[in-house]
Design an enzyme around this catalytic site. Structure first.
Site, PDB file in Angstrom:
ATOM      1  N   ARG A  89       1.440  -1.316  -0.187  1.00 35.88           N
ATOM      2  CA  ARG A  89      -0.017   0.310   0.073  1.00 35.88           C
ATOM      3  C   ARG A  89       0.481   1.199  -0.427  1.00 35.88           C
ATOM      4  NH1 ARG A  89      -4.759  -2.069   2.470  1.00 35.88           N
ATOM      5  NH2 ARG A  89      -6.704  -0.455   2.505  1.00 35.88           N
ATOM      6  N   ARG A 128     -21.852  -2.389   3.335  1.00 35.90           N
ATOM      7  CA  ARG A 128     -20.717  -3.695   4.003  1.00 35.90           C
ATOM      8  C   ARG A 128     -20.637  -3.259   5.203  1.00 35.90           C
ATOM      9  NH1 ARG A 128     -14.521  -4.895   2.152  1.00 35.90           N
ATOM     10  NH2 ARG A 128     -14.500  -2.590   3.775  1.00 35.90           N
ATOM     11  N   ARG A 134     -17.293  -4.352  10.787  1.00 34.34           N
ATOM     12  CA  ARG A 134     -15.962  -2.752  11.506  1.00 34.34           C
ATOM     13  C   ARG A 134     -16.014  -1.105  11.516  1.00 34.34           C
ATOM     14  NH1 ARG A 134     -12.651  -4.118   5.966  1.00 34.34           N
ATOM     15  NH2 ARG A 134     -11.570  -2.110   6.846  1.00 34.34           N
TER      16      ARG A 134
END
Ligand code: ADP
Length: 192
Positions: A89, A128, A134
Site C-alpha cells: 500500500r 458492507r 468494522r
C-alpha cells in the site's frame, strides 16, 4: 511460482475476488487487513499497535506492516504462489516485497487493479458496514479518509509496477462473475 498483487481502492472487491482466484489458481491468499483484524481480535501486541491507525482510516506504519507480511510469507511452506490483497500500500512496502521475493529467487508476476469510481466505493463500504461490524466501514468521513490515503500513498504502487510493465487494470463494475472473467483473462495471459 505465481505472485499476484490484487490492487484497487478500499471497497473495490479485492477480498471477494481474491477468494475466487485462490480457488481457481491454487494460490495462498494474504490480506494484511485480515491479518491485522485477527491480531486485534486476539489483543496481541501487534493488534494493539495497529488498532488506532485502522480506526482512523490511516495506514499502519510500514515497519509494522512489512514485518508482519514477511513473517506470514515465510511461514507458508508449500504453495504455488501468493495473492497479495491490501499489500503493498506504499512504495516502501512494494520495495520490501520485491526484495523479499528476490531473496527467494522469485518475483512479482503482475499487479492487477480493479477500477471502481469513488462514489461507488463509498456506497459499497457503507453497505458492507451494516454487516461487517468494522468500525472503519461505518463512518463516511473515515471512509473518505481511507480513499484520500489510497490516492496519495497507494496509487504510486501501481506506477512502481507500471514502470516495469507489470501493471494491469480491469473494470471493477459488473457482476462478480464478469469481474472474475476479466481478472482471469489478464492473469492467464501473464502465466501462459
Ligand atoms: P479496505 O481495502 O476495505 O480498506 P483492508 O482490510 O485492506 O480494507 O484494510 C483495513 C485497514 O487495515 C486499512 O485502512 C489500514 O489501516 C490497515 N492496513 C491494511 N493493509 C495495510 C497495509 N498494507 N499497510 C498499512 N496499513 C494497512
Amino acid at each position: 511460482m505465481i505472485h499476484l498483487i490484487l490492487f484497487g481502492p478500499p471497497g473495490s472487491g479485492k477480498g471477494t475476488q481474491a477468494a475466487k482466484l485462490v480457488e481457481h489458481y491454487g494460490l495462498t491468499h494474504i490480506s494484511t487487513g485480515d491479518l491485522f483484524r485477527y491480531e486485534m481480535e486476539n489483543n496481541t501486541p501487534l493488534g494493539i499497535k495497529a488498532k488506532a491507525f485502522m480506526a482512523e482510516g490511516q495506514l499502519v506504519p510500514d515497519e509494522i506492516t512489512i514485518g508482519m507480511l514477511r513473517n506470514k510469507v515465510n511461514s507458508v511452506k508449500e504453495t504455488r504462489g501468493f495473492i497479495f490483497d491490501g499489500f503493498p500500500r506504499t512504495v516502501a512496502q512494494a520495495e520490501a516485497l520485491d526484495h523479499l521475493l528476490e531473496e527467494r529467487d522469485e518475483e512479482i508476476t503482475g499487479l492487477v487493479a480493479l477500477d471502481v469510481h469513488e462514489e461507488e466505493i463509498v456506497q459499497r463500504i457503507l453497505l458492507r458496514g451494516k454487516t461487517s461490524g468494522r468500525p472503519d466501514d461505518n463512518d463516511e468521513s473515515i471512509i473518505r479518509n481511507r480513499i484520500e490515503v489510497y490516492k496519495s500513498e497507494t496509487t504510486p504502487v501501481s506506477d512502481h509496477y507500471r514502470r516495469i510493465g507489470k501493471s494491469h487494470t480491469v473494470q471493477g463494475i459488473g457482476s462478480l462473475d464478469e469481474i472474475f472473467q476479466r481478472l482471469t483473462g489478464v492473469i492467464d495471459s501473464l502465466i501462459d
